[in-house]
Enzyme design. Structure first.
Site, PDB file in Angstrom:
ATOM      1  N   HIS A 270       0.856  -1.195   0.000  1.00  0.00           N
ATOM      2  CA  HIS A 270       0.000   0.000   0.000  1.00  0.00           C
ATOM      3  C   HIS A 270       0.885   1.236   0.000  1.00  0.00           C
ATOM      4  CE1 HIS A 270      -3.166   2.828   1.195  1.00  0.00           C
ATOM      5  NE2 HIS A 270      -3.979   1.911   0.718  1.00  0.00           N
ATOM      6  N   ASP A 328      -7.989  -5.222  -0.531  1.00  0.00           N
ATOM      7  CA  ASP A 328      -8.403  -6.032  -1.682  1.00  0.00           C
ATOM      8  C   ASP A 328      -8.058  -7.510  -1.546  1.00  0.00           C
ATOM      9  OD1 ASP A 328      -7.400  -3.165  -3.355  1.00  0.00           O
ATOM     10  OD2 ASP A 328      -9.456  -3.896  -3.288  1.00  0.00           O
TER      11      ASP A 328
HETATM   12  C1  SDX Z   1      -6.039   0.318  -3.079  1.00  0.00           C
HETATM   13  O1  SDX Z   1      -4.337   4.698  -1.858  1.00  0.00           O
HETATM   14  C2  SDX Z   1      -5.304   4.077  -1.334  1.00  0.00           C
HETATM   15  O2  SDX Z   1      -5.765   4.358  -0.256  1.00  0.00           O
HETATM   16  C3  SDX Z   1      -5.857   2.955  -2.188  1.00  0.00           C
HETATM   17  C4  SDX Z   1      -6.885   2.067  -1.511  1.00  0.00           C
HETATM   18  C5  SDX Z   1      -8.151   2.826  -1.276  1.00  0.00           C
HETATM   19  O3  SDX Z   1      -8.901   2.432  -0.387  1.00  0.00           O
HETATM   20  O4  SDX Z   1      -8.440   3.770  -2.059  1.00  0.00           O
HETATM   21  O5  SDX Z   1      -6.387   1.594  -0.292  1.00  0.00           O
HETATM   22  C6  SDX Z   1      -7.238   0.884  -2.403  1.00  0.00           C
HETATM   23  O6  SDX Z   1      -5.717   0.732  -4.163  1.00  0.00           O
HETATM   24  C7  SDX Z   1      -5.214  -0.695  -2.339  1.00  0.00           C
HETATM   25  C8  SDX Z   1      -3.964  -1.168  -3.170  1.00  0.00           C
HETATM   26  C9  SDX Z   1      -4.491  -2.206  -4.168  1.00  0.00           C
HETATM   27  N1  SDX Z   1      -3.382  -2.582  -5.095  1.00  0.00           N
HETATM   28  C10 SDX Z   1      -2.821  -3.791  -5.032  1.00  0.00           C
HETATM   29  O7  SDX Z   1      -3.054  -4.622  -4.165  1.00  0.00           O
HETATM   30  C11 SDX Z   1      -1.871  -4.066  -6.180  1.00  0.00           C
HETATM   31  C12 SDX Z   1      -0.595  -4.722  -5.614  1.00  0.00           C
HETATM   32  N2  SDX Z   1       0.092  -3.700  -4.821  1.00  0.00           N
HETATM   33  C13 SDX Z   1       1.180  -2.974  -5.482  1.00  0.00           C
HETATM   34  O8  SDX Z   1       0.873  -2.660  -6.808  1.00  0.00           O
HETATM   35  C14 SDX Z   1       1.678  -1.833  -4.607  1.00  0.00           C
HETATM   36  O9  SDX Z   1       1.761  -2.273  -3.330  1.00  0.00           O
HETATM   37  C15 SDX Z   1       0.990  -0.504  -4.593  1.00  0.00           C
HETATM   38  C16 SDX Z   1       0.774   0.037  -5.972  1.00  0.00           C
HETATM   39  C17 SDX Z   1      -0.324  -0.592  -3.896  1.00  0.00           C
HETATM   40  C18 SDX Z   1       1.914   0.420  -3.862  1.00  0.00           C
HETATM   41  O10 SDX Z   1       3.100   0.417  -4.609  1.00  0.00           O
HETATM   42  P1  SDX Z   1       4.374   1.164  -4.072  1.00  0.00           P
HETATM   43  O11 SDX Z   1       4.042   2.579  -3.782  1.00  0.00           O
HETATM   44  O12 SDX Z   1       5.528   0.866  -4.971  1.00  0.00           O
HETATM   45  O13 SDX Z   1       4.614   0.445  -2.680  1.00  0.00           O
HETATM   46  P2  SDX Z   1       5.888   0.660  -1.852  1.00  0.00           P
HETATM   47  O14 SDX Z   1       6.554   1.959  -2.185  1.00  0.00           O
HETATM   48  O15 SDX Z   1       5.496   0.438  -0.432  1.00  0.00           O
HETATM   49  O16 SDX Z   1       6.818  -0.520  -2.371  1.00  0.00           O
HETATM   50  C19 SDX Z   1       7.997  -0.787  -1.631  1.00  0.00           C
HETATM   51  C20 SDX Z   1       8.665  -1.916  -2.363  1.00  0.00           C
HETATM   52  C21 SDX Z   1       8.930  -1.616  -3.837  1.00  0.00           C
HETATM   53  O17 SDX Z   1      10.084  -2.352  -4.157  1.00  0.00           O
HETATM   54  P3  SDX Z   1      11.497  -1.503  -4.254  1.00  0.00           P
HETATM   55  O18 SDX Z   1      11.301  -0.498  -5.352  1.00  0.00           O
HETATM   56  O19 SDX Z   1      11.675  -0.882  -2.892  1.00  0.00           O
HETATM   57  O20 SDX Z   1      12.508  -2.560  -4.599  1.00  0.00           O
HETATM   58  O21 SDX Z   1       7.836  -3.103  -2.346  1.00  0.00           O
HETATM   59  C22 SDX Z   1       7.554  -3.503  -3.672  1.00  0.00           C
HETATM   60  C23 SDX Z   1       7.789  -2.292  -4.558  1.00  0.00           C
HETATM   61  O22 SDX Z   1       8.157  -2.709  -5.867  1.00  0.00           O
HETATM   62  N3  SDX Z   1       6.156  -3.923  -3.697  1.00  0.00           N
HETATM   63  C24 SDX Z   1       5.733  -5.153  -3.964  1.00  0.00           C
HETATM   64  C25 SDX Z   1       4.332  -5.101  -3.832  1.00  0.00           C
HETATM   65  N4  SDX Z   1       3.970  -3.870  -3.489  1.00  0.00           N
HETATM   66  C26 SDX Z   1       5.097  -3.132  -3.400  1.00  0.00           C
HETATM   67  N5  SDX Z   1       6.381  -6.276  -4.324  1.00  0.00           N
HETATM   68  C27 SDX Z   1       5.607  -7.377  -4.543  1.00  0.00           C
HETATM   69  N6  SDX Z   1       4.258  -7.422  -4.429  1.00  0.00           N
HETATM   70  C28 SDX Z   1       3.591  -6.294  -4.071  1.00  0.00           C
HETATM   71  N7  SDX Z   1       2.273  -6.318  -3.983  1.00  0.00           N
END
Ligand code: SDX
Length: 393
Positions: A270, A328
């Site tokens: 998130h 989700d």
């Molecule tokens: C919603 O914003 C809101 O409030 C949204 C929401 C709402 O109620 O409106 O809460 C609803 O959208 C929830 C999120 C739903 N999306 C997913 O579940 C899709 C899977 N999640 C990822 O796409 C991701 O976690 C995001 C897009 C949600 C957040 O991405 P970020 O900003 O890159 O997360 P981060 O900065 O905390 O990531 C840190 C690291 C990164 O790796 P590095 O660049 O540090 O090497 O963790 C990795 C990311 O690549 N990472 C993941 C991951 N999520 C982040 N790796 C594997 N699987 C994942 N799901």
């Protein structure tokens, strides 16, 4: 209110806006709506009462709630001519495509509530959108599955009305199970608002140009559709089914950690939460309840989800990056058990989030310093240069 939150100046300088509606503490995994914690609202309140809280700032008295629920109930029907919008789509159109189109078109049918400078029209538009979204989502589903539209009824509560509009057929009446209706209402509540997420920021940006409320909400629906945002509930269930069995989990966890693999664990991570998403915790409890009710105790998808959560949380990659299940991760399991296809998961999220979008839209319009959203950029392109005729290129 009693608790006045102060923000670190650095945060304030980067904040998109000031708001009094929802507070998230990502490190603690805390979510408050007008100061009330989401787990208390999910267990003690119900969706229309939470709508009142988000819209007007406090919990209603019994009389205020009765009046509000009556106003919503009496606006659930759609203009009869709007049926032609649904029928203009191909049957296999994604329900989100239909919702974007139909909600955007509402400004052509309800133009007496499009003048954003008129507080009364803003109020009427708010009630109409909250009241009609279940009908729009249900009719998008009915059109998708080739069944006749079912009209809303005034003798049913909000969640029961939606379930009946989705699952009743002329051949036989659909009796709403109160436990399913309660679970549906709780899902609405858990998705109601979430501070300045991507779709809410889209609604705020659209509203800053003075666009009518229906156009602003249609923009929010379009943004929510993406798999990284509201589309994650559909993507998560499809991922859990692709994993299929518990012994395949390590392979998918390895893929999620592989920098060269675009695969992400859907329903995990998130932008703000670096702890458990409190909504996911409530959703997980609800999943157990609904599946027990449906007599699907040993649901293989739920077993995979629980084991995936366990293994990911024990894995240093997810632990160190503070990646936890989000709203989700379990919602799709419940919705599928209720009988919804995966294509209806995000429309249900959009239906639920409409009150959050509307509350934030109203707050944006009431901000005296509101200016049209005009983000600046960091230009890193070519510097000044002269045109080159094609024969000299
Ligand atoms: C919603 O914003 C809101 O409030 C949204 C929401 C709402 O109620 O409106 O809460 C609803 O959208 C929830 C999120 C739903 N999306 C997913 O579940 C899709 C899977 N999640 C990822 O796409 C991701 O976690 C995001 C897009 C949600 C957040 O991405 P970020 O900003 O890159 O997360 P981060 O900065 O905390 O990531 C840190 C690291 C990164 O790796 P590095 O660049 O540090 O090497 O963790 C990795 C990311 O690549 N990472 C993941 C991951 N999520 C982040 N790796 C594997 N699987 C994942 N799901």
């Amino acid at each position: 209110g009693a608790g006045v939150f102060t923000y670190d100046p650095g945060f304030t300088s980067t904040a998109a806006c000031k708001s009094t509606i929802t507070f998230i503490d990502g490190d603690k995994g805390e979510l408050l709506h007008r100061g009330y914690p989401i787990d208390q609202l999910a267990s003690k309140s119900h969706y229309l009462e939470v709508c009142y809280l988000l819209l007007y700032g406090d919990l209603p008295t019994a009389k205020q709630l009765e009046d509000f629920e009556s106003r919503v109930t009496n606006h659930t029907m759609l203009h009869e001519q709007m049926q032609y919008f649904f029928r203009g789509f191909r049957r296999d159109a994604h329900p989100m495509a239909i919702m974007v189109g139909v909600v955007g078109a509402m400004s052509a049918f309800y133009h007496d509530s499009t003048d954003i400078t008129d507080p009364w029209q803003r109020e009427v538009a708010s009630i109409r959108l909250i009241a009609k979204m279940p009908t729009i989502a249900a009719w998008a589903y009915k059109y998708h599955v080739g069944q006749p539209f079912v009209y809303p009824r005034n003798d049913l509560d909000y969640a029961s009305n939606f379930l009946r509009m989705c699952f009743a057929v002329p051949a036989e009446e659909y009796v709403v199970d109160p436990i399913l209706s309660r679970a549906m209402d709780r899902i609405f509540t858990l998705h109601a608002d979430h501070e300045q997420n991507a779709s809410t920021s889209t609604v705020r940006l659209a509203s800053s140009s003075g666009a009518n409320p229906f156009a602003c909400i249609a923009a929010g629906i379009a943004c929510l559709w993406g798999p990284a945002h509201g589309g994650a509930n559909q993507a998560c269930l499809e991922m859990l089914k692709e994993i299929g069995t518990v012994d395949k989990i390590p392979e998918f966890i390895a893929r999620a950690k592989d920098k060269n693999d675009p695969f992400r664990l859907m329903g995990f991570g998130h932008r703000v939460y670096k702890n458990f998403d409190p909504r996911a915790t409530v959703m997980k409890q609800s999943a157990d309840e609904v599946l027990d009710l449906m007599g699907i105790e040993d649901n293989p998808v739920l077993q995979v989800a629980k084991e995936l959560e366990k293994q990911a949380l024990e894995d240093p990659y997810f632990h160190d990056k503070k990646l936890f299940p989000n709203v989700d991760f379990y919602s799709g399991i419940i919705l599928e058990a209720m009988g919804f296809p995966t294509s209806m998961f995000t429309p249900i999220f959009a239906l639920s989030r409409t009150v959050g979008w509307i509350s934030q839209w109203k707050e944006q319009l009431s901000d005296p310093e509101m200016k049209i959203g005009r983000p600046r950029q960091l230009y890193v392109g070519e510097t000044l240069r002269d045109y080159v005729d094609i024969e000299n290129r």
